[in-house]
Design an enzyme around this catalytic site. Structure first.
Site, PDB file in Angstrom:
ATOM      1  N   TYR A 161       0.849  -1.186   0.000  1.00 31.51           N
ATOM      2  CA  TYR A 161       0.000   0.000   0.000  1.00 31.51           C
ATOM      3  C   TYR A 161       0.891   1.245   0.000  1.00 31.51           C
ATOM      4  O   TYR A 161       2.023   1.227   0.479  1.00 31.51           O
ATOM      5  CB  TYR A 161      -1.016   0.019   1.135  1.00 31.51           C
ATOM      6  CG  TYR A 161      -0.533  -0.134   2.559  1.00 31.51           C
ATOM      7  CD1 TYR A 161       0.170   0.883   3.200  1.00 31.51           C
ATOM      8  CD2 TYR A 161      -0.821  -1.287   3.290  1.00 31.51           C
ATOM      9  CE1 TYR A 161       0.568   0.753   4.522  1.00 31.51           C
ATOM     10  CE2 TYR A 161      -0.429  -1.426   4.608  1.00 31.51           C
ATOM     11  CZ  TYR A 161       0.268  -0.397   5.223  1.00 31.51           C
ATOM     12  OH  TYR A 161       0.661  -0.525   6.529  1.00 31.51           O
ATOM     13  N   CYS A 162       0.391   2.312  -0.608  1.00 34.73           N
ATOM     14  CA  CYS A 162       1.124   3.569  -0.794  1.00 34.73           C
ATOM     15  C   CYS A 162       2.521   3.316  -1.361  1.00 34.73           C
ATOM     16  O   CYS A 162       3.531   3.699  -0.763  1.00 34.73           O
ATOM     17  CB  CYS A 162       1.216   4.337   0.531  1.00 34.73           C
ATOM     18  SG  CYS A 162       1.649   6.087   0.319  1.00 34.73           S
TER      19      CYS A 162
END
Length: 276
Positions: A145-146
């Site tokens: 994620y990110c």
């Protein structure tokens, strides 16, 4: 790299315990306040540490998800509040096992090159955990994620992400360190959030396809039960090695005057989010 870590003095503001009692919104307001203060020479270089209870911090692009309301409802049902920060990037998880470190530095006349800021934080983390003799890489971990070019990983599994915020000649280099707990468990929450908030709808922006197994905590990767306190001590030792004067402090009078304005800006951004 080393030049930015080496400062005439380092002030440390430790909110790793206090942060559990206020919203993450305030943390982003504090970092903006510190940027303005340190950038104008009203305070020395500062390292701020902070921990918040179950919070999903969304990036600005996440607010454009077609079914954002349903996605946020899912997060609430999982016990997370969700906020949007005032900078780039995408959704990340904060909880009691995630340590956030912000290095707030003054920009000189030449300025601080963006990669130099990232490299400084990478070097700091490498030094903090050098005794484990594990190679810490900085490269994008696809499936995390990110994701970004400065994802920090060991053996291809991400445990940290770095971002930067620049304001009024101050630079905040920020990192979240997944210290303990399940890295893949956190990633699973974000995976389900995107599945609900995007569904199969086409979007202009490409959101990550989360593969939970590519994420882990430092405790998992180093096979050692690390705590937030362990990491704080390692941070303090590294800062001590890079200055002649390290001290524990808090916001000064100038910063206390600035804080309400910067806090209000991010509150207003989040009020707009709630109305969507």
């Amino acid at each position: 790299m080393e030049g930015l870590l080496r400062q005439p003095e380092w002030r440390i503001i430790d909110q790793s315990t206090a942060g559990r009692h206020f919203q993450a919104l305030q943390s982003f307001g504090i970092d903006d306040t510190l940027c303005a203060s340190i950038g104008s020479g009203k305070a020395p270089a500062t390292a701020r540490t902070w921990v918040h209870d179950n919070t999903i911090v969304l990036g600005i692009q996440d607010t454009k998800l077609p079914f954002l309301k349903e996605g946020r409802q899912f997060l609430r049902e999982q016990g997370y509040q969700s906020i949007v920060r005032n900078s780039g990037g995408l959704a990340v998880v904060l909880d009691e096992g995630v340590l956030n470190i912000s290095l707030i530095l003054p920009e000189s006349e030449k300025g601080i090159d963006i990669n130099r800021g990232y490299d400084t934080m990478w070097q700091l983390v490498e030094n903090m955990f050098a005794d484990f003799n594990k190679r810490i890489e900085a490269r994008e971990i696809v499936g995390s994620y990110c994701p970004g070019s400065y994802d920090l990983s060991i053996n291809g599994r991400k445990f940290a992400g770095i971002s930067q915020r620049r304001l009024k000649k101050g630079v905040a280099v920020q990192i979240y360190l997944c210290v303990n707990g399940s890295g893949s468990g956190r990633a699973e929450v974000i995976k389900q959030f995107y599945e609900i908030a995007k569904k199969e709808q086409p979007t202009k922006f490409t959101y990550p396809e989360i593969v939970p197994e590519v994420m882990a905590s430092l405790s998992e990767l180093l096979e050692t039960p690390l705590t937030i306190s362990d990491c704080l001590l390692r941070l303090l030792n590294q800062l001590k090695n890079n200055t002649g004067y390290l001290y524990s402090g808090s916001l000064n009078e100038f910063e206390l005057e600035l804080l309400p304005g910067y806090h209000q800006r991010i509150v207003e951004r989040n009020l707009k989010l709630d109305e969507m």
